[in-house]
Scaffold this motif. Structure first.
Motif, PDB file in Angstrom:
ATOM      1  N   PHE A 174       0.868  -1.259  -0.151  1.00 21.15           N
ATOM      2  CA  PHE A 174      -0.112  -0.036  -0.034  1.00 21.15           C
ATOM      3  C   PHE A 174       0.949   1.162   0.266  1.00 21.15           C
ATOM      4  CE2 PHE A 174      -2.722  -3.463   1.633  1.00 21.15           C
ATOM      5  CZ  PHE A 174      -4.026  -3.414   1.016  1.00 21.15           C
ATOM      6  N   LEU A 175       0.744   2.181  -0.795  1.00 20.37           N
ATOM      7  CA  LEU A 175       1.442   3.367  -1.029  1.00 20.37           C
ATOM      8  C   LEU A 175       0.651   4.463   0.201  1.00 20.37           C
ATOM      9  CD1 LEU A 175       3.465   5.144  -2.755  1.00 20.37           C
ATOM     10  CD2 LEU A 175       1.532   5.965  -3.956  1.00 20.37           C
ATOM     11  N   THR A 176      -0.373   4.303   0.227  1.00 17.14           N
ATOM     12  CA  THR A 176      -0.922   5.055   1.549  1.00 17.14           C
ATOM     13  C   THR A 176      -1.877   4.126   2.231  1.00 17.14           C
ATOM     14  OG1 THR A 176      -2.840   5.891   0.165  1.00 17.14           O
ATOM     15  CG2 THR A 176      -1.083   7.108   0.085  1.00 17.14           C
ATOM     16  N   ARG A 177      -2.263   4.494   3.436  1.00 17.75           N
ATOM     17  CA  ARG A 177      -2.919   3.485   4.384  1.00 17.75           C
ATOM     18  C   ARG A 177      -4.175   4.363   4.873  1.00 17.75           C
ATOM     19  NH1 ARG A 177       2.326   1.869   6.449  1.00 17.75           N
ATOM     20  NH2 ARG A 177       1.790   3.061   8.464  1.00 17.75           N
ATOM     21  N   HIS A 178      -3.973   4.878   6.195  1.00 21.43           N
ATOM     22  CA  HIS A 178      -5.220   5.696   6.588  1.00 21.43           C
ATOM     23  C   HIS A 178      -5.158   7.103   6.271  1.00 21.43           C
ATOM     24  CE1 HIS A 178      -4.889   1.792   9.608  1.00 21.43           C
ATOM     25  NE2 HIS A 178      -5.890   1.698   8.539  1.00 21.43           N
ATOM     26  N   LEU A 179      -5.676   7.442   5.221  1.00 24.01           N
ATOM     27  CA  LEU A 179      -5.783   8.820   4.759  1.00 24.01           C
ATOM     28  C   LEU A 179      -7.075   8.695   4.116  1.00 24.01           C
ATOM     29  CD1 LEU A 179      -2.390   9.484   3.234  1.00 24.01           C
ATOM     30  CD2 LEU A 179      -3.156  10.325   5.351  1.00 24.01           C
ATOM     31  N   SER A 180      -7.596   9.976   3.959  1.00 20.62           N
ATOM     32  CA  SER A 180      -8.793  10.180   3.085  1.00 20.62           C
ATOM     33  C   SER A 180      -8.451  10.061   1.936  1.00 20.62           C
ATOM     34  CB  SER A 180      -9.633  11.597   3.559  1.00 20.62           C
ATOM     35  OG  SER A 180      -8.590  12.594   2.829  1.00 20.62           O
ATOM     36  N   LEU A 181      -9.423   9.630   0.863  1.00 21.30           N
ATOM     37  CA  LEU A 181      -9.136   9.515  -0.440  1.00 21.30           C
ATOM     38  C   LEU A 181      -8.514  10.710  -1.051  1.00 21.30           C
ATOM     39  CD1 LEU A 181      -8.993   7.602  -2.854  1.00 21.30           C
ATOM     40  CD2 LEU A 181     -11.530   8.319  -3.459  1.00 21.30           C
ATOM     41  N   LYS A 182      -8.859  11.988  -0.580  1.00 19.63           N
ATOM     42  CA  LYS A 182      -8.385  13.224  -1.236  1.00 19.63           C
ATOM     43  C   LYS A 182      -6.995  13.431  -0.598  1.00 19.63           C
ATOM     44  CE  LYS A 182      -9.241  18.131  -0.749  1.00 19.63           C
ATOM     45  NZ  LYS A 182     -10.113  19.356  -0.264  1.00 19.63           N
ATOM     46  N   ASP A 183      -6.725  13.095   0.538  1.00 18.78           N
ATOM     47  CA  ASP A 183      -5.231  13.152   0.985  1.00 18.78           C
ATOM     48  C   ASP A 183      -4.152  12.326   0.332  1.00 18.78           C
ATOM     49  OD1 ASP A 183      -6.110  15.426   2.458  1.00 18.78           O
ATOM     50  OD2 ASP A 183      -6.273  14.581   4.447  1.00 18.78           O
ATOM     51  N   ALA A 184      -5.066  11.101   0.257  1.00 17.25           N
ATOM     52  CA  ALA A 184      -4.203   9.896  -0.212  1.00 17.25           C
ATOM     53  C   ALA A 184      -3.519  10.549  -1.899  1.00 17.25           C
ATOM     54  CB  ALA A 184      -4.991   8.472  -0.627  1.00 17.25           C
ATOM     55  N   ILE A 185      -4.743  10.920  -2.529  1.00 16.30           N
ATOM     56  CA  ILE A 185      -4.427  11.140  -3.954  1.00 16.30           C
ATOM     57  C   ILE A 185      -3.130  12.534  -4.048  1.00 16.30           C
ATOM     58  CG2 ILE A 185      -5.078  12.399  -6.029  1.00 16.30           C
ATOM     59  CD1 ILE A 185      -7.853  11.077  -5.392  1.00 16.30           C
ATOM     60  N   ALA A 186      -3.324  13.243  -3.042  1.00 16.94           N
ATOM     61  CA  ALA A 186      -2.365  14.501  -2.940  1.00 16.94           C
ATOM     62  C   ALA A 186      -0.904  13.709  -2.463  1.00 16.94           C
ATOM     63  CB  ALA A 186      -2.690  15.396  -1.668  1.00 16.94           C
ATOM     64  N   ALA A 187      -0.857  12.503  -1.896  1.00 10.97           N
ATOM     65  CA  ALA A 187       0.437  11.902  -1.423  1.00 10.97           C
ATOM     66  C   ALA A 187       0.814  11.073  -2.627  1.00 10.97           C
ATOM     67  CB  ALA A 187      -0.081  11.030   0.023  1.00 10.97           C
ATOM     68  N   MET A 188       0.264  11.043  -3.688  1.00 11.22           N
ATOM     69  CA  MET A 188       0.829  10.223  -4.826  1.00 11.22           C
ATOM     70  C   MET A 188       1.654  10.748  -5.635  1.00 11.22           C
ATOM     71  SD  MET A 188      -2.884   8.210  -5.842  1.00 11.22           S
ATOM     72  CE  MET A 188      -3.916   7.489  -4.402  1.00 11.22           C
ATOM     73  N   THR A 189       2.942  11.249  -5.225  1.00  7.00           N
ATOM     74  CA  THR A 189       3.904  11.772  -5.816  1.00  7.00           C
ATOM     75  C   THR A 189       4.810  10.782  -6.456  1.00  7.00           C
ATOM     76  OG1 THR A 189       5.486  12.024  -3.794  1.00  7.00           O
ATOM     77  CG2 THR A 189       3.764  13.728  -4.052  1.00  7.00           C
ATOM     78  N   LYS A 190       5.800  11.194  -7.419  1.00  5.32           N
ATOM     79  CA  LYS A 190       6.658  10.504  -8.138  1.00  5.32           C
ATOM     80  C   LYS A 190       7.626  10.070  -7.073  1.00  5.32           C
ATOM     81  CE  LYS A 190       9.398  14.257 -10.028  1.00  5.32           C
ATOM     82  NZ  LYS A 190       9.457  14.869 -11.346  1.00  5.32           N
ATOM     83  N   GLU A 191       8.060  10.868  -6.229  1.00 12.05           N
ATOM     84  CA  GLU A 191       9.372  10.423  -5.344  1.00 12.05           C
ATOM     85  C   GLU A 191       8.266   9.486  -4.202  1.00 12.05           C
ATOM     86  OE1 GLU A 191       9.551  14.584  -6.801  1.00 12.05           O
ATOM     87  OE2 GLU A 191       7.981  13.763  -5.785  1.00 12.05           O
ATOM     88  N   ARG A 192       7.246   9.463  -3.823  1.00 17.00           N
ATOM     89  CA  ARG A 192       6.821   8.465  -2.707  1.00 17.00           C
ATOM     90  C   ARG A 192       6.532   7.171  -3.933  1.00 17.00           C
ATOM     91  NH1 ARG A 192       3.623   9.244   1.777  1.00 17.00           N
ATOM     92  NH2 ARG A 192       2.431   7.185   2.535  1.00 17.00           N
ATOM     93  N   VAL A 193       6.111   7.300  -4.908  1.00 15.76           N
ATOM     94  CA  VAL A 193       6.145   6.094  -5.749  1.00 15.76           C
ATOM     95  C   VAL A 193       7.303   5.298  -5.788  1.00 15.76           C
ATOM     96  CG1 VAL A 193       5.155   5.106  -7.847  1.00 15.76           C
ATOM     97  CG2 VAL A 193       3.800   6.763  -6.969  1.00 15.76           C
ATOM     98  N   HIS A 194       8.276   6.030  -6.206  1.00 14.18           N
ATOM     99  CA  HIS A 194       9.609   5.545  -6.383  1.00 14.18           C
ATOM    100  C   HIS A 194      10.186   4.877  -4.884  1.00 14.18           C
ATOM    101  CE1 HIS A 194      14.192   6.852  -6.302  1.00 14.18           C
ATOM    102  NE2 HIS A 194      14.225   5.634  -6.907  1.00 14.18           N
TER     103      HIS A 194
END
Length: 344
Positions: A174-194
């Motif tokens: 899981f790239l993100t866990r306990h975040l609202s969907l809006k906050d999870a999308i904001a956290a989907m940065t290329k740096e985090r995916v990498h």
């Protein structure tokens, strides 16, 4: 001249099982699981909890079991019919009400986990197979953690542990866990995916998985169709995958979420990186709710867990299903011989 061939057998791993919130189904499903021979065929299960609560659980489920109180993992008998227990003796049965939030339940659950971590970090047990705890009971006890992952992170001194689900051979991170969907999308940065692909790949290696093939799930319908249905894939997710590939990670994607999990279930990928909580949870639990097991990676020891709650509404009634607990213990036993404690 007669020669003899020496055969060696792999020593079964000691798996610590903190019994969870005493007002929930944890003690029941643990006793149901340890009444089965197949558990003892693959490991040495050690329960950490309150002996009186466990005796009551044995009575509730009608199992032919006896409690063997010990003070260290090395003292266990690890024989079917005998449940080896490190007894913390921290629950007042007169005050215990099944299905109710309580400070003693939350404090007790925390203390079982803390003791299990102490034995794991000392190398006395190979893995933890955890039972459900209750967030409200933890809060009532002023335990400063919202759940298992945060608790284990603090107790083990780890940084940002990774959650992995496994069900029928399909693995989901899981790239993100306990975040609202809006906050999870904001956290989907290329740096985090990498970063997550690199660390998740390392985690799979620690579990003994070789030649790892990764897929990253898409966010938008059809992974955005090149920007027609959203730009997250184009601007963040795909560039993050490309950075990971440049670091030697065998990853593809983003693969549309309506097909990637089916493909992984059928062996095309060794693991999928899900972008947000429900995306991966739904895929796993629709595959087999009771056999979806959570593994926490990034700790100095192996930890598996059932992926359901304390089920306060059915606690103490002998109707809780133990399949998930059995699978949780078996998966810990499966990975324990391959698990390497140090980061690669």
């Amino acid at each position: 001249m007669t020669t003899t061939t020496k055969t060696t057998t792999t020593e079964k791993a000691i798996i610590a099982i903190p019994m969870g919130d005493p007002a929930g189904i944890g003690p029941e499903i643990t006793m149901k699981s340890l009444a089965k021979k197949e558990i003892y065929d693959v490991c040495k299960p050690l329960v950490i909890g309150d002996a009186a609560v466990l005796e009551k659980a044995i009575e509730i489920v009608g199992a032919d079991l006896s409690i063997n109180e010990i003070t260290s993992p090395a003292e266990g008998k690890y024989e079917l019919g005998t449940v080896d227990v490190i007894n913390l003796n921290n629950i007042d049965l007169n005050k215990l009400q099944y299905g109710e939030v309580s400070a003693q339940g939350g404090q007790g659950a925390f203390e079982y986990i803390k003791k299990a971590v102490e034995h794991a970090t000392a190398g006395e047990v190979k893995a933890l197979a955890t039972t459900p705890i209750n967030k409200e009971s933890l809060k009532a006890a002023n335990v400063p953690y919202i759940g298992h992952t945060e608790m284990l992170e603090a107790l083990a001194g780890s940084d940002d542990p990774l959650t992995m689900f496994e069900v029928k051979g399909m693995r989901i991170f899981f790239l993100t866990r306990h975040l609202s969907l809006k906050d999870a999308i904001a956290a989907m940065t290329k740096e985090r995916v990498h970063d997550y692909l690199v660390r998740c790949d390392r985690a799979l290696a620690r579990l003994g998985v070789e030649n790892r093939r990764w897929a990253v799930a898409g966010l938008n319908p059809h992974s955005g169709e090149g920007g027609l249905f959203g730009w997250e894939e184009v601007e963040q997710i795909k560039p993050g995958i490309e950075l990971a590939v440049a670091d030697g990670i065998n990853a593809v994607g983003p693969v549309p979420a309506d097909s990637v999990f089916f493909q992984a279930l059928n062996g095309k990928y060794d693991a999928v990186l899900s972008l947000y909580h429900d995306q991966g949870h739904i895929a796993a639990k629709m595959t087999d709710f009771h056999r979806t097991i959570s593994i926490t990676n990034g700790l100095p020891f192996l930890r598996t867990s059932v992926d359901h709650g304390t089920a306060f509404d059915i606690a103490g009634k002998n109707i809780a299903e133990s399949t998930s607990m059995e699978e949780c213990i078996k998966l810990a036993a499966q990975y324990a011989p391959k698990f390497t404690a140090n980061s690669l």
